[in-house]
Design an enzyme around this catalytic site. Sequence first.
Site, PDB file in Angstrom:
ATOM      1  N   HIS A  65       0.909  -1.317   0.083  1.00  0.00           N
ATOM      2  CA  HIS A  65      -0.223   0.243   0.032  1.00  0.00           C
ATOM      3  C   HIS A  65       0.861   1.176  -0.009  1.00  0.00           C
ATOM      4  O   HIS A  65       1.451   1.672   1.235  1.00  0.00           O
ATOM      5  CB  HIS A  65      -1.019  -0.010   1.125  1.00  0.00           C
ATOM      6  CG  HIS A  65      -1.995   1.098   1.332  1.00  0.00           C
ATOM      7  ND1 HIS A  65      -3.294   0.760   1.469  1.00  0.00           N
ATOM      8  CD2 HIS A  65      -1.964   2.359   0.949  1.00  0.00           C
ATOM      9  CE1 HIS A  65      -4.173   2.062   1.297  1.00  0.00           C
ATOM     10  NE2 HIS A  65      -3.041   2.871   1.063  1.00  0.00           N
TER      11      HIS A  65
ATOM     12  N   HIS B 206       1.430   5.322  -1.675  1.00  0.00           N
ATOM     13  CA  HIS B 206       0.893   6.539  -2.529  1.00  0.00           C
ATOM     14  C   HIS B 206       2.278   7.288  -3.259  1.00  0.00           C
ATOM     15  O   HIS B 206       3.007   7.703  -2.425  1.00  0.00           O
ATOM     16  CB  HIS B 206       0.149   7.539  -1.862  1.00  0.00           C
ATOM     17  CG  HIS B 206      -1.066   7.017  -1.055  1.00  0.00           C
ATOM     18  ND1 HIS B 206      -2.179   7.020  -1.925  1.00  0.00           N
ATOM     19  CD2 HIS B 206      -1.126   6.325  -0.238  1.00  0.00           C
ATOM     20  CE1 HIS B 206      -3.132   6.316  -1.082  1.00  0.00           C
ATOM     21  NE2 HIS B 206      -2.679   6.023   0.026  1.00  0.00           N
TER      22      HIS B 206
ATOM     23  N   LYS C 272      -9.407  -0.456  -6.192  1.00  0.00           N
ATOM     24  CA  LYS C 272      -9.533   0.104  -4.826  1.00  0.00           C
ATOM     25  C   LYS C 272     -10.942   0.815  -4.583  1.00  0.00           C
ATOM     26  O   LYS C 272     -11.428   1.706  -5.524  1.00  0.00           O
ATOM     27  CB  LYS C 272      -8.623   1.132  -4.895  1.00  0.00           C
ATOM     28  CG  LYS C 272      -8.530   1.756  -3.240  1.00  0.00           C
ATOM     29  CD  LYS C 272      -7.727   1.343  -2.271  1.00  0.00           C
ATOM     30  CE  LYS C 272      -7.818   1.753  -0.863  1.00  0.00           C
ATOM     31  NZ  LYS C 272      -6.683   2.616  -0.516  1.00  0.00           N
TER      32      LYS C 272
ATOM     33  N   HIS D  21     -10.807   0.930   1.187  1.00  0.00           N
ATOM     34  CA  HIS D  21     -10.643   1.849   2.334  1.00  0.00           C
ATOM     35  C   HIS D  21     -11.692   1.860   3.330  1.00  0.00           C
ATOM     36  O   HIS D  21     -12.832   2.556   3.009  1.00  0.00           O
ATOM     37  CB  HIS D  21     -10.275   3.177   1.821  1.00  0.00           C
ATOM     38  CG  HIS D  21     -10.034   4.461   2.914  1.00  0.00           C
ATOM     39  ND1 HIS D  21      -8.901   5.062   3.061  1.00  0.00           N
ATOM     40  CD2 HIS D  21     -10.894   4.982   3.919  1.00  0.00           C
ATOM     41  CE1 HIS D  21      -8.906   5.760   4.144  1.00  0.00           C
ATOM     42  NE2 HIS D  21     -10.307   5.720   4.468  1.00  0.00           N
TER      43      HIS D  21
ATOM     44  N   HIS E 273      -5.177  -0.760   5.672  1.00  0.00           N
ATOM     45  CA  HIS E 273      -4.713  -0.031   6.984  1.00  0.00           C
ATOM     46  C   HIS E 273      -5.622  -0.148   7.956  1.00  0.00           C
ATOM     47  O   HIS E 273      -6.212   0.905   8.505  1.00  0.00           O
ATOM     48  CB  HIS E 273      -4.243   1.472   6.548  1.00  0.00           C
ATOM     49  CG  HIS E 273      -5.349   2.163   5.621  1.00  0.00           C
ATOM     50  ND1 HIS E 273      -6.666   1.931   6.067  1.00  0.00           N
ATOM     51  CD2 HIS E 273      -5.119   2.644   4.575  1.00  0.00           C
ATOM     52  CE1 HIS E 273      -7.324   2.608   4.752  1.00  0.00           C
ATOM     53  NE2 HIS E 273      -6.329   3.105   3.895  1.00  0.00           N
TER      54      HIS E 273
ATOM     55  N   ASP F  75       1.001   2.504   3.747  1.00  0.00           N
ATOM     56  CA  ASP F  75       0.268   3.660   3.292  1.00  0.00           C
ATOM     57  C   ASP F  75       1.244   5.042   3.424  1.00  0.00           C
ATOM     58  O   ASP F  75       0.908   5.893   3.983  1.00  0.00           O
ATOM     59  CB  ASP F  75      -0.892   3.675   4.436  1.00  0.00           C
ATOM     60  CG  ASP F  75      -2.068   4.640   3.926  1.00  0.00           C
ATOM     61  OD1 ASP F  75      -1.896   5.079   2.864  1.00  0.00           O
ATOM     62  OD2 ASP F  75      -2.857   5.127   4.570  1.00  0.00           O
TER      63      ASP F  75
HETATM   64  O1  DOR Z   1      -3.843   9.240   5.580  1.00  0.00           O
HETATM   65  C1  DOR Z   1      -4.124   9.107   4.117  1.00  0.00           C
HETATM   66  N1  DOR Z   1      -3.742   9.609   3.230  1.00  0.00           N
HETATM   67  N2  DOR Z   1      -5.208   8.327   4.189  1.00  0.00           N
HETATM   68  C2  DOR Z   1      -5.708   7.985   2.900  1.00  0.00           C
HETATM   69  O2  DOR Z   1      -6.589   7.051   2.760  1.00  0.00           O
HETATM   70  C3  DOR Z   1      -5.240   8.383   1.762  1.00  0.00           C
HETATM   71  C4  DOR Z   1      -3.879   9.083   2.029  1.00  0.00           C
HETATM   72  C5  DOR Z   1      -3.349  10.307   0.927  1.00  0.00           C
HETATM   73  O3  DOR Z   1      -3.577   9.837  -0.339  1.00  0.00           O
HETATM   74  O4  DOR Z   1      -2.881  11.200   1.310  1.00  0.00           O
HETATM   75 ZN    ZN Z   2      -3.519   4.849   1.457  1.00  0.00          ZN
END
Ligand code: DOR
Ligand code: ZN
Length: 356
Positions: free
Chosen positions: A12, A14, A98, A135, A170, A244
Amino acid sequence: LEFTIRKPDDFHVHFRDGEMMRLVVPETERHFGRALVMPNVPAIEDGRQADDYRARILDSLTSPDGDFFPLMTIKLTHRTTPEMIGEASEVHGVVAAKLYPEGATTGSHDGIRDVEELRPVLAAMRDCRMVLCIHGEWPEAFVLEREERYLPAVEWIVKHFPGLRVVLEHITTAAAVKFVEDASVNVAATITAHHLVLSLDDVLGQGIRPHHFCYPVAKTYVDRSALVYAVAHGKCRRFFFGSDTAPHRRHDKESACGCAGIFSAPVALSVLAGVFFGDEDHHNTLKHRQAALERFTSINGAEFYGLPLNEGTVTLADEPWAVPQTYDRDGDGGGPATVVVPFRAGERLRWRVASS
Ligand code: DOR
Ligand code: ZN
């Protein structure tokens, strides 16, 4: 003292895009064999976009000839069709879609309001053997109850699509741990490093700490203990690591309305080593702890996704190191620099990734 484990995966992440992507991708590439890339920012809604995004990620690697492999996802919206699922499932590297409830987090304004509307899409995913990542937060509920309040929607999906593999992303609560333990073999969960060490006290208990703020928000000590117990001592093999890691620019986090997300990639393995090799654990031998860490980071996730285990290894050494205050990148073409504050910025961590 040092431990060598099979090379881990991060299920997971980003990665964002542009300059931010070029700043953060190398931090994941350094330690992980594969990463599952989330589709919210930039929005990735079909196979073609996933393919283009994957190419941009490969372009930002520091060792393009290394063996880092980005696994891709697409975002489910009210526009998603079964045909789009079929097409995406054929694209190299795409393994999951997702589900973001509408309004639950960053980039989810066009998310899903009612999971029952997804029937044909979920059937297509089951048939193409695509994994559903969720999520799991009910956006209208009280912030500390959002995760638990979403479990009935997950239950509906699991009941109607027993052949679909589902990952609750998460998780942060004892209730979600129990949900997964009691569920079928097709239901798993990712757990972050930060949720194994933070509680809400670390976010709000002594001043507001924006770099500890994410969704789902860190919860009680009881919840945190349930997560740690599940990964370090539990019998269920369906919990695995997803950091995450979610970078935002410093000024977007240190703000009157700060963004949710913790940039944990540079420290994730060090933090995990602290959890698994911490001094409080009197019950397990070092060998047991090493095996538990390896299952969590390098085996359970690959097995759930049906992927081969990574070939390489990483070594974690008991060699304290100082986490940088920031990770920076000069703006391309004279633009403003990108500055991101990592999890544990400025702290000394006991475990260092000595080789990977
Ligand atoms: O804290 C988070 N940040 N939770 C999420 O689900 C998305 C993520 C983000 O993309 O910044
Ligand atoms: Zn995430």
